[in-house]
Each structure stands twice: as C-alpha cells, then as structure tokens.
Design a protein around this motif. Sequence first.
Motif, PDB file in Angstrom:
ATOM      1  N   TYR A 167     -44.180 -20.902  -3.677  1.00 17.41           N
ATOM      2  CA  TYR A 167     -44.224 -20.584  -2.244  1.00 17.41           C
ATOM      3  C   TYR A 167     -42.945 -20.909  -1.469  1.00 17.41           C
ATOM      4  CZ  TYR A 167     -49.167 -19.566  -2.783  1.00 17.41           C
ATOM      5  OH  TYR A 167     -50.364 -19.001  -3.167  1.00 17.41           O
ATOM      6  N   LEU A 168     -41.997 -21.630  -2.113  1.00 15.05           N
ATOM      7  CA  LEU A 168     -40.724 -21.896  -1.415  1.00 15.05           C
ATOM      8  C   LEU A 168     -39.543 -21.291  -2.169  1.00 15.05           C
ATOM      9  CD1 LEU A 168     -40.977 -25.598  -0.166  1.00 15.05           C
ATOM     10  CD2 LEU A 168     -41.136 -23.527   1.193  1.00 15.05           C
ATOM     11  N   VAL A 169     -39.448 -21.657  -3.456  1.00 14.27           N
ATOM     12  CA  VAL A 169     -38.338 -21.126  -4.252  1.00 14.27           C
ATOM     13  C   VAL A 169     -38.622 -19.658  -4.619  1.00 14.27           C
ATOM     14  CG1 VAL A 169     -36.967 -21.451  -6.359  1.00 14.27           C
ATOM     15  CG2 VAL A 169     -37.940 -23.441  -5.199  1.00 14.27           C
ATOM     16  N   GLY A 170     -39.866 -19.384  -4.954  1.00 12.18           N
ATOM     17  CA  GLY A 170     -40.272 -17.998  -5.218  1.00 12.18           C
ATOM     18  C   GLY A 170     -39.945 -17.479  -6.604  1.00 12.18           C
ATOM     19  N   ASP A 171     -39.582 -18.377  -7.541  1.00 12.33           N
ATOM     20  CA  ASP A 171     -39.270 -17.872  -8.885  1.00 12.33           C
ATOM     21  C   ASP A 171     -40.471 -17.905  -9.823  1.00 12.33           C
ATOM     22  OD1 ASP A 171     -39.338 -20.627  -9.125  1.00 12.33           O
ATOM     23  OD2 ASP A 171     -37.677 -20.741 -10.543  1.00 12.33           O
ATOM     24  N   ARG A 172     -41.605 -18.357  -9.317  1.00  9.26           N
ATOM     25  CA  ARG A 172     -42.835 -18.327 -10.109  1.00  9.26           C
ATOM     26  C   ARG A 172     -43.922 -17.689  -9.264  1.00  9.26           C
ATOM     27  NH1 ARG A 172     -43.266 -23.919 -13.620  1.00  9.26           N
ATOM     28  NH2 ARG A 172     -41.330 -23.593 -14.759  1.00  9.26           N
ATOM     29  N   PRO A 173     -44.991 -17.206  -9.911  1.00 13.40           N
ATOM     30  CA  PRO A 173     -45.998 -16.521  -9.114  1.00 13.40           C
ATOM     31  C   PRO A 173     -46.635 -17.457  -8.073  1.00 13.40           C
ATOM     32  CG  PRO A 173     -46.723 -16.777 -11.423  1.00 13.40           C
ATOM     33  CD  PRO A 173     -45.317 -17.256 -11.334  1.00 13.40           C
ATOM     34  N   PRO A 174     -46.964 -16.974  -6.888  1.00  8.26           N
ATOM     35  CA  PRO A 174     -46.918 -15.570  -6.462  1.00  8.26           C
ATOM     36  C   PRO A 174     -45.566 -15.122  -5.897  1.00  8.26           C
ATOM     37  CG  PRO A 174     -48.000 -16.890  -4.776  1.00  8.26           C
ATOM     38  CD  PRO A 174     -47.646 -17.835  -5.885  1.00  8.26           C
ATOM     39  N   GLY A 175     -44.502 -15.900  -6.110  1.00  7.56           N
ATOM     40  CA  GLY A 175     -43.163 -15.435  -5.750  1.00  7.56           C
ATOM     41  C   GLY A 175     -42.897 -15.342  -4.267  1.00  7.56           C
ATOM     42  N   LYS A 176     -43.470 -16.241  -3.495  1.00  9.91           N
ATOM     43  CA  LYS A 176     -43.257 -16.191  -2.037  1.00  9.91           C
ATOM     44  C   LYS A 176     -42.225 -17.230  -1.611  1.00  9.91           C
ATOM     45  CE  LYS A 176     -47.890 -14.441  -1.173  1.00  9.91           C
ATOM     46  NZ  LYS A 176     -47.519 -13.030  -1.239  1.00  9.91           N
ATOM     47  N   ARG A 177     -41.608 -16.949  -0.458  1.00 10.46           N
ATOM     48  CA  ARG A 177     -40.714 -17.941   0.161  1.00 10.46           C
ATOM     49  C   ARG A 177     -41.167 -18.057   1.598  1.00 10.46           C
ATOM     50  NH1 ARG A 177     -35.075 -17.889  -2.624  1.00 10.46           N
ATOM     51  NH2 ARG A 177     -34.235 -18.429  -0.611  1.00 10.46           N
ATOM     52  N   ASN A 178     -42.217 -18.837   1.769  1.00  9.02           N
ATOM     53  CA  ASN A 178     -42.847 -18.864   3.088  1.00  9.02           C
ATOM     54  C   ASN A 178     -43.426 -20.263   3.351  1.00  9.02           C
ATOM     55  OD1 ASN A 178     -44.833 -18.704   5.113  1.00  9.02           O
ATOM     56  ND2 ASN A 178     -45.118 -16.511   4.738  1.00  9.02           N
ATOM     57  N   PRO A 179     -42.735 -21.067   4.170  1.00  6.75           N
ATOM     58  CA  PRO A 179     -43.176 -22.444   4.412  1.00  6.75           C
ATOM     59  C   PRO A 179     -44.591 -22.542   4.963  1.00  6.75           C
ATOM     60  CG  PRO A 179     -40.989 -22.081   5.316  1.00  6.75           C
ATOM     61  CD  PRO A 179     -41.476 -20.748   4.843  1.00  6.75           C
ATOM     62  N   PHE A 180     -45.007 -21.557   5.725  1.00  5.93           N
ATOM     63  CA  PHE A 180     -46.356 -21.607   6.289  1.00  5.93           C
ATOM     64  C   PHE A 180     -47.401 -21.478   5.166  1.00  5.93           C
ATOM     65  CE2 PHE A 180     -49.948 -19.063   7.963  1.00  5.93           C
ATOM     66  CZ  PHE A 180     -50.511 -20.051   8.774  1.00  5.93           C
ATOM     67  N   LEU A 181     -47.195 -20.494   4.294  1.00 10.17           N
ATOM     68  CA  LEU A 181     -48.128 -20.318   3.164  1.00 10.17           C
ATOM     69  C   LEU A 181     -48.047 -21.509   2.215  1.00 10.17           C
ATOM     70  CD1 LEU A 181     -47.833 -16.530   2.292  1.00 10.17           C
ATOM     71  CD2 LEU A 181     -49.484 -17.677   3.769  1.00 10.17           C
ATOM     72  N   PHE A 182     -46.838 -22.078   2.094  1.00 10.76           N
ATOM     73  CA  PHE A 182     -46.643 -23.262   1.263  1.00 10.76           C
ATOM     74  C   PHE A 182     -47.581 -24.386   1.725  1.00 10.76           C
ATOM     75  CE2 PHE A 182     -44.470 -27.432   1.396  1.00 10.76           C
ATOM     76  CZ  PHE A 182     -44.339 -27.708   0.044  1.00 10.76           C
ATOM     77  N   TRP A 183     -47.622 -24.648   3.018  1.00 12.95           N
ATOM     78  CA  TRP A 183     -48.479 -25.734   3.517  1.00 12.95           C
ATOM     79  C   TRP A 183     -49.948 -25.435   3.294  1.00 12.95           C
ATOM     80  CZ3 TRP A 183     -47.198 -30.457   3.888  1.00 12.95           C
ATOM     81  CH2 TRP A 183     -45.869 -30.805   4.185  1.00 12.95           C
ATOM     82  N   ARG A 184     -50.293 -24.171   3.508  1.00 14.20           N
ATOM     83  CA  ARG A 184     -51.704 -23.800   3.302  1.00 14.20           C
ATOM     84  C   ARG A 184     -52.087 -23.957   1.832  1.00 14.20           C
ATOM     85  NH1 ARG A 184     -53.309 -19.000   6.846  1.00 14.20           N
ATOM     86  NH2 ARG A 184     -53.668 -17.959   4.868  1.00 14.20           N
ATOM     87  N   ALA A 185     -51.218 -23.482   0.934  1.00 14.84           N
ATOM     88  CA  ALA A 185     -51.512 -23.556  -0.504  1.00 14.84           C
ATOM     89  C   ALA A 185     -51.614 -25.013  -0.940  1.00 14.84           C
ATOM     90  CB  ALA A 185     -50.424 -22.843  -1.302  1.00 14.84           C
ATOM     91  N   ARG A 186     -50.750 -25.819  -0.391  1.00  6.26           N
ATOM     92  CA  ARG A 186     -50.716 -27.233  -0.722  1.00  6.26           C
ATOM     93  C   ARG A 186     -52.017 -27.917  -0.302  1.00  6.26           C
ATOM     94  NH1 ARG A 186     -49.391 -31.856   0.509  1.00  6.26           N
ATOM     95  NH2 ARG A 186     -48.194 -33.087  -0.994  1.00  6.26           N
ATOM     96  N   ARG A 187     -52.402 -27.641   0.925  1.00  6.86           N
ATOM     97  CA  ARG A 187     -53.648 -28.229   1.428  1.00  6.86           C
ATOM     98  C   ARG A 187     -54.829 -27.765   0.577  1.00  6.86           C
ATOM     99  NH1 ARG A 187     -55.493 -25.407   6.454  1.00  6.86           N
ATOM    100  NH2 ARG A 187     -56.157 -24.040   4.762  1.00  6.86           N
ATOM    101  N   ASN A 188     -54.821 -26.499   0.212  1.00  4.09           N
ATOM    102  CA  ASN A 188     -55.936 -25.980  -0.595  1.00  4.09           C
ATOM    103  C   ASN A 188     -55.971 -26.610  -1.994  1.00  4.09           C
ATOM    104  OD1 ASN A 188     -56.877 -24.417   1.460  1.00  4.09           O
ATOM    105  ND2 ASN A 188     -55.811 -22.568   0.808  1.00  4.09           N
ATOM    106  N   LEU A 189     -54.810 -26.887  -2.542  1.00  4.31           N
ATOM    107  CA  LEU A 189     -54.793 -27.536  -3.865  1.00  4.31           C
ATOM    108  C   LEU A 189     -55.382 -28.944  -3.778  1.00  4.31           C
ATOM    109  CD1 LEU A 189     -51.413 -26.575  -5.576  1.00  4.31           C
ATOM    110  CD2 LEU A 189     -53.696 -26.074  -6.403  1.00  4.31           C
ATOM    111  N   VAL A 190     -55.063 -29.649  -2.695  1.00  5.45           N
ATOM    112  CA  VAL A 190     -55.652 -30.988  -2.502  1.00  5.45           C
ATOM    113  C   VAL A 190     -57.179 -30.850  -2.449  1.00  5.45           C
ATOM    114  CG1 VAL A 190     -55.934 -32.902  -0.854  1.00  5.45           C
ATOM    115  CG2 VAL A 190     -53.652 -31.954  -1.285  1.00  5.45           C
ATOM    116  N   GLN A 191     -57.636 -29.902  -1.646  1.00  4.81           N
ATOM    117  CA  GLN A 191     -59.093 -29.751  -1.498  1.00  4.81           C
ATOM    118  C   GLN A 191     -59.744 -29.229  -2.779  1.00  4.81           C
ATOM    119  OE1 GLN A 191     -59.838 -27.484   2.057  1.00  4.81           O
ATOM    120  NE2 GLN A 191     -58.865 -29.033   3.356  1.00  4.81           N
TER     121      GLN A 191
END
Length: 397
Positions: A167-191
């Motif tokens: 979600y930041l570097v984007g070299d692995r799936p899903p290949g995004k560079r988006n700090p907002f999605l990064f935080w959401r994905a991170r929070r979801n992984l914790v949950q």
Amino acid sequence: MSKLKFPDGFLWGAGVSSHQVEGGNTKNDWYSWEKNSGKVKEESGRACDYWNRFREDHKIAKDLNLNAFRISLEWSRIEPDEGNFDMSAIEHYRKMFLDMKANGLRRIITLHHYTVPLWFFQKYGWHKNKSVELFSRYAEKVAEGLGGEIDLLITINEPRLVVNRGYLVGDRPPGKRNPFLFWRARRNLVQAHEKAYDSIKRIYPDLPIGITQFTNDFDYFGRGRWQNWLTEKIESFYNWHFFDEIKDKQDFIGINYYYGAKVKWCYPFYELATYEKRVTDMGWGVMPEGIYEITMDAWKKYQKPIYILENGIADSEDKYRASFISGHLRALHKAIRKGAFVQGYFYWSFLDNYEWNDGYAMRFGLVEVDYKTLERKIRPSAWEYAKICKSNELETG
Ligand code: BGC
C-alpha cells in the motif's frame, strides 16, 4: 572450546511458506501479480512441488535433527471461491501435519504468509473492512478442521511488510501507493488478527497464537538530535507497533530477523540502507548482534515467550551459511543468558524457494533444490546446523 547450552525443550526448526514451495498455486493474488504486474522476475510455476513431495522433505528434516517445522496454509486452496471451503485441501494439509508428527516435528503453522485468494484480491483486499470477517471465518474453518494437529499458530506473517509493500511502496499486491488505504489496511489487519484469535481460542483455548514480524536493528543515519529522535520513533513503529496494538491477544512474540539497517530519508518517508561491508546475495548486511538487541527489546517490552521464526541467508555457494547461523545463535544465546525467555529458533528457509519479486535466483535453503529435476541436496551448512539441533548446544572455538 566452550559450549553454549540452549534451554531444555528448545525448538530447532526451519520454515517454508505455501506459495514459495508448494507449486501450482494458481488461485491467489500472487499468481496474477506474477503474470500481470511486470514487477516480478519470474513466475512461481511448480516451485519445489512440496505439495506432492512433502514426505521426502519431512524425512530430510528429521535426518537433520530438526524437532519443529514451519509451513503456511494456502488460503486460496482452502477457500478457492468465496464461502466455498474445499475439504479435500484441508484433508491434504492433515496428511502433511500427520507426516510431520510421524517425523518428530512440532507443527508451527501460519495462516497468512503474503498470499490471499484471487476472489479476495479482486473483490475486497485488506483495505476493505469486510476483510476482517473473511479472514476470521477462514481461521475458524482451519481451527475446526485442523486445530488439534497444530502446536503453535501464527495468524499473519509480517503484517507491517504486507501493508508497507502493498500500500505504500506498491511493488507487491495490491500494488497501491496510497497512505489512506495503507492506514485502513493496517487497522483491518490488526482487527483480523484479533477476531481470528478470539474465534480460534473459543475452540482451542490452549493453542498458542501470535504473529511474527520482520524486524531490523536500526542505526542512525544522521547525528542530529531530531534525527535520532525520529529514527527511534521509526524503529518503534517498524518493529513493535503491531505487537503493541494487538495487546494481550498474543501468547508469544514471533521475530523474523535478517539484518541491521540505517534509516535514509526518501519516499515513502524513509528507506532502509545496509551499512555492513559483508552482504548476502540479497545485498543485506550481516549483523548477528542485531538478533541480541531485538530479542532483548522484545523481552523487556512484552515479557512473553519469544520464537525466532525466521533468520537466514541467501548464499548460493553455501560459503557463509554455517557461520551466519552460529554467529546469530551465539548472539541469541547471550540474550537467553540475560534472561530472555526464548523457546525456539527457525532457520529460513528449509528449501531453496520462490523468493517473491526476485524469483528463484536467491538461494536461502538448508537444502538445495535443482529446479529442473526437483532433486533435493542437503548443503554442508545444513549438517553443521544438524549438529547443533541434535546436541542442543553450540560449540564455540
Ligand atoms: C519472508 C519470506 C522471505 C524472506 C526472505 C521474509 O520476510 O517471510 O517469505 O522468503 O523474508 O526475503
């Protein structure tokens, strides 16, 4: 010559992960990433064919005196379509687990080692809140089907890396560079971890459950006071924040340690640069003392059992592997002497395998794999490791 004795009952192991060794995993996000992203050197294909050759591999592990083996389950085999669980895949993993047991190997199982099913990747992803429920449903199915045959369970391998690279570097799936999605994905992984933890514990209250994290021993790039302050904050975020967030929903601390690093500022905020003269085939600096620092930090912070779940070297000529292992074990033993409650060490990896974006060139294995014939060949360093595993002690010259 002196001998460093490890605690009784210490787990001596090595690890692999599903996509890196099983072969034929065509229904996950990585398969599509290999084909379509242009960011991967080669496709995984049949990998080491561990899916079919597990008996041979477990037997080698036994011959090398290992008493534990770490594998991951392939979610896309167990739930190839949303909500549709394939009992034959569960049965296949049961056969693998029973075979490990028959070879005297404790079963250390990871539920998520980087790959997710294609349907999850296409329709959801970790940045969607529904991912929490979907992961915990998968975890519950695994617990129902296989929980009694698992000795230690890792829900998520290196959650920070999953979101940083995805979600930041984007070299692995899903290949995004988006700090907002990064935080959401991170929070979801914790949950996702927390919910899975609760649902598995309802069925198997005594099964030890945790995560394992990619850690680095950090050094300061600059000398200024604010740089030191910031580097400490990054180190703490990088190594420990996820453990902090899942609080008491973890029974052990899993550490993957490969190298020390310096912080260099750039997008996304920072990059890690190695500063050691001796580097591995991956370009990673060899720094055994780092494992001592990280283990002591983990012990001081959490006071929970610690497992080194990955530590290894890409070394195609097997020149440095034996001294890499003994150097790290010596440093780890120092942490044990200072009181850290370390219960196991797992070399990464058991077999040469598919090293993600780098394809097959990186050779981490205790066991060499000929990718043409799939023949396995035990490397000399593996026999050195086998001596340590057998005697439960390290001889130092
Ligand atoms: C991962 C492994 C990988 C290893 C070497 C770890 O971060 O868990 O899958 O092979 O690093 O890069």
